[in-house]
Write a protein that holds these residues in place. Structure first.
Motif, PDB file in Angstrom:
ATOM      1  N   GLN A 171     -12.490  -0.675  14.889  1.00 13.03           N
ATOM      2  CA  GLN A 171     -11.570   0.350  14.405  1.00 13.03           C
ATOM      3  C   GLN A 171     -11.359   1.407  15.474  1.00 13.03           C
ATOM      4  OE1 GLN A 171     -11.870   1.999  10.544  1.00 13.03           O
ATOM      5  NE2 GLN A 171     -12.188   0.028   9.564  1.00 13.03           N
ATOM      6  N   THR A 224       0.833  -1.209   0.000  1.00 18.03           N
ATOM      7  CA  THR A 224       0.000   0.000   0.000  1.00 18.03           C
ATOM      8  C   THR A 224       0.863   1.252   0.000  1.00 18.03           C
ATOM      9  OG1 THR A 224      -1.752  -1.192   1.178  1.00 18.03           O
ATOM     10  CG2 THR A 224      -1.869   1.216   1.183  1.00 18.03           C
ATOM     11  N   GLU A 277      -7.147   9.128   4.942  1.00 14.68           N
ATOM     12  CA  GLU A 277      -7.749   8.053   4.149  1.00 14.68           C
ATOM     13  C   GLU A 277      -6.729   6.964   3.821  1.00 14.68           C
ATOM     14  OE1 GLU A 277     -10.989   7.550   3.530  1.00 14.68           O
ATOM     15  OE2 GLU A 277     -11.256   9.314   4.803  1.00 14.68           O
ATOM     16  N   ILE A 278      -5.502   7.365   3.510  1.00 14.78           N
ATOM     17  CA  ILE A 278      -4.445   6.379   3.244  1.00 14.78           C
ATOM     18  C   ILE A 278      -4.182   5.554   4.506  1.00 14.78           C
ATOM     19  CG2 ILE A 278      -1.984   6.066   2.736  1.00 14.78           C
ATOM     20  CD1 ILE A 278      -2.234   8.628   0.945  1.00 14.78           C
ATOM     21  N   ASN A 318       2.151   1.667  -3.472  1.00 14.41           N
ATOM     22  CA  ASN A 318       1.068   2.070  -4.390  1.00 14.41           C
ATOM     23  C   ASN A 318       0.678   3.526  -4.203  1.00 14.41           C
ATOM     24  OD1 ASN A 318       0.958  -0.495  -5.497  1.00 14.41           O
ATOM     25  ND2 ASN A 318      -0.783  -1.148  -4.264  1.00 14.41           N
ATOM     26  N   GLU A 319       0.769   4.005  -2.978  1.00 11.50           N
ATOM     27  CA  GLU A 319       0.428   5.402  -2.683  1.00 11.50           C
ATOM     28  C   GLU A 319       1.617   6.344  -2.890  1.00 11.50           C
ATOM     29  OE1 GLU A 319      -2.509   6.619  -2.107  1.00 11.50           O
ATOM     30  OE2 GLU A 319      -3.573   4.710  -1.938  1.00 11.50           O
ATOM     31  N   ALA A 340      -7.185  -0.631   8.193  1.00  9.26           N
ATOM     32  CA  ALA A 340      -8.522  -1.239   8.261  1.00  9.26           C
ATOM     33  C   ALA A 340      -8.500  -2.761   8.103  1.00  9.26           C
ATOM     34  CB  ALA A 340      -9.455  -0.599   7.235  1.00  9.26           C
ATOM     35  N   PRO A 341      -7.721  -3.307   7.171  1.00  7.12           N
ATOM     36  CA  PRO A 341      -7.723  -4.770   7.043  1.00  7.12           C
ATOM     37  C   PRO A 341      -7.261  -5.489   8.321  1.00  7.12           C
ATOM     38  CG  PRO A 341      -6.668  -3.765   5.133  1.00  7.12           C
ATOM     39  CD  PRO A 341      -6.899  -2.675   6.141  1.00  7.12           C
ATOM     40  N   LYS A 350      -6.237   4.916   6.917  1.00  2.00           N
ATOM     41  CA  LYS A 350      -7.378   3.999   7.099  1.00  2.00           C
ATOM     42  C   LYS A 350      -7.236   2.801   6.163  1.00  2.00           C
ATOM     43  CE  LYS A 350     -10.765   7.471   8.509  1.00  2.00           C
ATOM     44  NZ  LYS A 350     -11.957   8.238   8.102  1.00  2.00           N
ATOM     45  N   LYS A 351      -6.842   3.062   4.917  1.00  5.02           N
ATOM     46  CA  LYS A 351      -6.668   1.986   3.945  1.00  5.02           C
ATOM     47  C   LYS A 351      -5.601   0.995   4.415  1.00  5.02           C
ATOM     48  CE  LYS A 351      -6.326   3.033  -0.514  1.00  5.02           C
ATOM     49  NZ  LYS A 351      -5.740   3.417  -1.824  1.00  5.02           N
ATOM     50  N   ILE A 352      -4.566   1.516   5.047  1.00  6.05           N
ATOM     51  CA  ILE A 352      -3.482   0.663   5.528  1.00  6.05           C
ATOM     52  C   ILE A 352      -3.925  -0.201   6.707  1.00  6.05           C
ATOM     53  CG2 ILE A 352      -1.236   0.696   6.741  1.00  6.05           C
ATOM     54  CD1 ILE A 352      -0.540   3.143   4.941  1.00  6.05           C
ATOM     55  N   LYS A 410      -6.630  13.365   2.831  1.00  2.00           N
ATOM     56  CA  LYS A 410      -6.133  12.275   1.971  1.00  2.00           C
ATOM     57  C   LYS A 410      -5.183  11.373   2.753  1.00  2.00           C
ATOM     58  CE  LYS A 410      -5.173   9.918  -1.737  1.00  2.00           C
ATOM     59  NZ  LYS A 410      -6.059   8.899  -2.230  1.00  2.00           N
TER      60      LYS A 410
END
Length: 124
Positions: free
Chosen positions: A98, A31, A81-82, A34-35, A88-89, A84-86, A78
């Protein structure tokens, strides 16, 4: 020496724990790549050390003290959000609710990386 193996030794992580943690770290690294987040060497060590601590807290169902929400004023949406993306899984993986404070702590590392590269225009 590979950064993750170096952290395993420095943080005295068991082989069994490291098997799981290394899979988690590789997912995080994907991630991050990718970011297009670029950490300096020392900041990268700090970030992944923090991620290892996060995984151990989630695995052991440990909670951290709440972060002062005023810190959100210093974090770009932003970046949040990144973060959270990292993470959350891993809340899902460890069947944990969470935790915004955990997300903010990860976001802080990312915000610093973006700021060091020139600020807001580097937040994609």
């Amino acid at each position: 020496m590979d950064l993750f193996l170096s952290l395993k030794e420095k943080l005295d992580i068991s082989d069994d724990d490291f098997k799981e943690i290394s899979k988690n770290l590789l997912s995080v690294k994907e991630t991050i790549n990718n970011e297009k987040i670029e950490f300096g060497e020392q900041f990268e060590i700090g970030f992944y050390s923090h991620m290892i601590s996060l995984f151990m807290r989630l695995k052991n169902n440990e909670k951290i003290d709440e972060v002062d929400m005023k810190v959100l004023d210093e974090i770009d949406e932003k970046v949040l959000e990144i973060a959270k993306k990292i993470v959350a899984p891993f809340f899902d993986k460890y069947k944990t609710k969470q935790n915004l404070s955990e997300i903010i702590l990860v976001a802080t590392h990312i915000q610093i990386a973006f700021n060091m590269r020139g600020g807001e225009e580097n937040v994609r």
